[in-house]
Design a protein around this motif. Structure first.
Motif, short mmCIF file in Angstrom:
data_model
loop_
_atom_site.label_atom_id
_atom_site.label_comp_id
_atom_site.label_asym_id
_atom_site.label_seq_id
_atom_site.Cartn_x
_atom_site.Cartn_y
_atom_site.Cartn_z
N ASP A 1 0.72 -1.56 -0.29
CA ASP A 1 0.31 0.25 -0.18
C ASP A 1 1.01 1.06 -0.03
OD1 ASP A 1 -2.23 -1.77 0.03
OD2 ASP A 1 -2.76 -1.41 2.46
N TRP A 2 1.87 0.97 0.88
CA TRP A 2 2.81 2.50 0.83
C TRP A 2 3.35 2.58 -0.92
CZ3 TRP A 2 7.98 3.20 -0.14
CH2 TRP A 2 8.14 5.02 0.17
N ILE A 3 3.98 1.40 -1.13
CA ILE A 3 4.21 1.57 -2.21
C ILE A 3 3.54 2.04 -3.95
CG2 ILE A 3 5.49 -0.11 -4.24
CD1 ILE A 3 6.80 -1.73 -2.35
N ALA A 4 1.48 1.70 -3.36
CA ALA A 4 1.58 2.23 -4.64
C ALA A 4 0.91 3.91 -4.40
CB ALA A 4 0.42 1.36 -4.52
N ASP A 5 1.08 4.25 -3.30
CA ASP A 5 0.86 6.04 -3.18
C ASP A 5 1.92 6.93 -3.28
OD1 ASP A 5 -2.10 5.46 -2.15
OD2 ASP A 5 -0.49 4.89 -0.22
N GLN A 6 3.32 5.70 -3.90
CA GLN A 6 4.18 6.97 -4.83
C GLN A 6 4.08 7.60 -5.78
OE1 GLN A 6 6.77 6.87 -1.87
NE2 GLN A 6 4.78 5.80 -0.54
N PRO A 7 4.59 8.21 -6.02
CA PRO A 7 4.79 8.93 -7.58
C PRO A 7 4.82 7.85 -8.11
CG PRO A 7 5.28 10.61 -5.93
CD PRO A 7 5.42 9.13 -4.74
N GLN A 8 4.22 7.85 -9.35
CA GLN A 8 4.45 6.95 -10.85
C GLN A 8 3.92 5.85 -10.50
OE1 GLN A 8 8.08 9.70 -11.84
NE2 GLN A 8 7.08 9.87 -13.63
N VAL A 9 3.46 5.27 -9.64
CA VAL A 9 3.37 3.71 -9.40
C VAL A 9 1.52 4.13 -9.79
CG1 VAL A 9 2.79 2.06 -8.09
CG2 VAL A 9 4.69 3.64 -7.53
N THR A 10 1.80 2.66 -10.36
CA THR A 10 -0.19 2.85 -10.97
C THR A 10 -0.77 1.77 -9.86
OG1 THR A 10 1.03 0.95 -12.15
CG2 THR A 10 0.24 3.79 -12.99
N GLY A 11 0.45 0.59 -9.60
CA GLY A 11 -0.07 -0.17 -8.54
C GLY A 11 0.97 -1.20 -8.10
N ALA A 12 0.56 -2.48 -7.14
CA ALA A 12 1.62 -3.17 -6.21
C ALA A 12 0.88 -3.66 -5.18
CB ALA A 12 2.15 -1.94 -4.32
N GLU A 13 1.52 -4.61 -5.36
CA GLU A 13 0.89 -6.72 -4.98
C GLU A 13 1.87 -6.67 -4.49
OE1 GLU A 13 -0.79 -8.56 -8.02
OE2 GLU A 13 -2.41 -7.40 -8.75
N SER A 14 1.16 -7.75 -2.65
CA SER A 14 2.25 -8.53 -1.90
C SER A 14 1.49 -9.98 -1.69
CB SER A 14 1.90 -8.00 -0.73
OG SER A 14 0.92 -8.22 0.12
N TYR A 15 2.73 -10.97 -1.83
CA TYR A 15 2.74 -12.16 -1.37
C TYR A 15 3.11 -12.69 -0.90
CZ TYR A 15 2.88 -17.35 -1.50
OH TYR A 15 2.85 -18.46 -1.44
N VAL A 16 3.20 -12.52 0.88
CA VAL A 16 3.87 -13.32 1.60
C VAL A 16 4.10 -15.21 1.59
CG1 VAL A 16 4.60 -13.46 4.28
CG2 VAL A 16 4.13 -11.05 3.16
N SER A 17 4.55 -15.60 1.77
CA SER A 17 4.81 -17.34 2.45
C SER A 17 4.32 -17.36 3.17
CB SER A 17 6.08 -17.25 1.44
OG SER A 17 5.91 -19.16 2.44
N ASP A 18 3.42 -18.56 3.24
CA ASP A 18 3.54 -19.37 5.04
C ASP A 18 3.78 -20.35 5.30
OD1 ASP A 18 2.54 -21.06 3.29
OD2 ASP A 18 0.66 -21.25 3.44
N ASP A 19 5.41 -20.86 4.65
CA ASP A 19 6.22 -21.57 5.37
C ASP A 19 6.60 -20.55 6.54
OD1 ASP A 19 8.40 -22.90 5.75
OD2 ASP A 19 9.74 -22.60 3.91
#
Length: 275
Positions: A48-66
């Protein structure tokens, strides 16, 4: 009568015993459940923080459950109009944000549209290679350890089947990597044609020039439908390997190439007939 010092020693022993027991409980918990660390919510906050940066149009995260490898993958979509300096600043800030959230080695990949992509694998050298290829309009795809489907770790796709032209683009990629300070010597640098009929790959310590030269020579006299030249870095006392895989339309063409291949030992030439 209890001596004061004796009482103090026993109290201290009791406190130490309690601390040791607590440490033992933590150790047992870690053994049974794995090391505690950041989770999916933390990954989403970073995204969410990255997505709010200038010239960023979107950001997604995946966290391993291992529980033993709680890594995070962050995919960032960036406005293709972003300048090089701003892209460098974004990449540095995004990685720092992920590290500050608790991940020692976060994986971040960036997509800029138009077949342009890179990742933070390999650090600044990877980004510098990407900066050297992102603006070349001859590249249908340009990827520096990104998600580009172009057959290599550093790779481009161009609108030509000419082996020498593809070889020249591979040389360009290798030069960019060297100017950036160098990369792992077992990483592949690939240039492929848009129609998938031709590709040339090399590694930093494994040239591919002789395989390309043989390919070019054969193509002047034998019909070749598909070709792939690749090299493999030296291993121990073994020298680097150059290999050439060719597909031809019939057995007559195959016989010609087999005869040529048998008369030389520089390149591992393999030929097959198309179905």
């Amino acid at each position: 009568m209890t001596h004061p010092r004796g009482s103090g020693l026993r109290a201290r022993s009791a406190r130490l015993g309690g601390a040791a027991l607590a440490a033992l409980c933590v150790a047992l918990t870690t053994t049974l459940t794995g090391c505690a660390g950041p989770g999916a919510d933390d990954g989403q906050r970073v995204a969410d923080w990255i997505a709010d940066q200038p010239q960023v149009t979107g950001a997604e995260s995946y966290v391993s459950d291992d529980p033993w490898n709680k890594g995070v993958d962050l995919t960032v979509q960036v406005d293709p109009a972003i300048g090089d300096d701003d892209l460098i600043a974004l990449a540095e800030a995004a990685e720092k944000r992920a590290r500050d959230a608790g991940w020692e080695n976060p994986f971040l990949s960036y997509e800029l549209g138009g077949g342009r992509s890179f990742s933070n694998l390999g650090g600044r050298a990877t980004l510098d290679v990407f900066l050297g290829i992102r603006g070349d309009d001859d590249f249908v795809v340009a990827s520096a350890r990104g998600n580009g489907d172009c057959g290599g770790i550093f790779c481009v796709i161009v609108d030509t089947d000419d082996p020498q032209a593809l070889h020249a683009q591979v040389g360009h990629l290798l030069d960019l990597a060297e100017e950036a300070g160098g990369v792992q010597t077992n990483l592949t640098f690939t240039a492929a044609s848009t129609d998938g009929r031709a590709s040339v790959s090399a590694e930093p310590d494994a040239p591919i020039d002789e395989a390309v030269e043989i390919w070019q020579r054969l193509a002047a006299t034998v019909p070749i439908e598909q070709g792939s030249a690749r090299s493999i870095e030296p291993v121990g006392d073994l020298p680097p390997l150059q290999a050439l895989d060719l597909t031809v339309p019939d057995e007559a063409a195959k016989a010609q190439i087999d005869a040529f291949a048998a008369a030389q030992a520089t390149v591992d030439v393999r030929v097959s007939v198309s179905p």
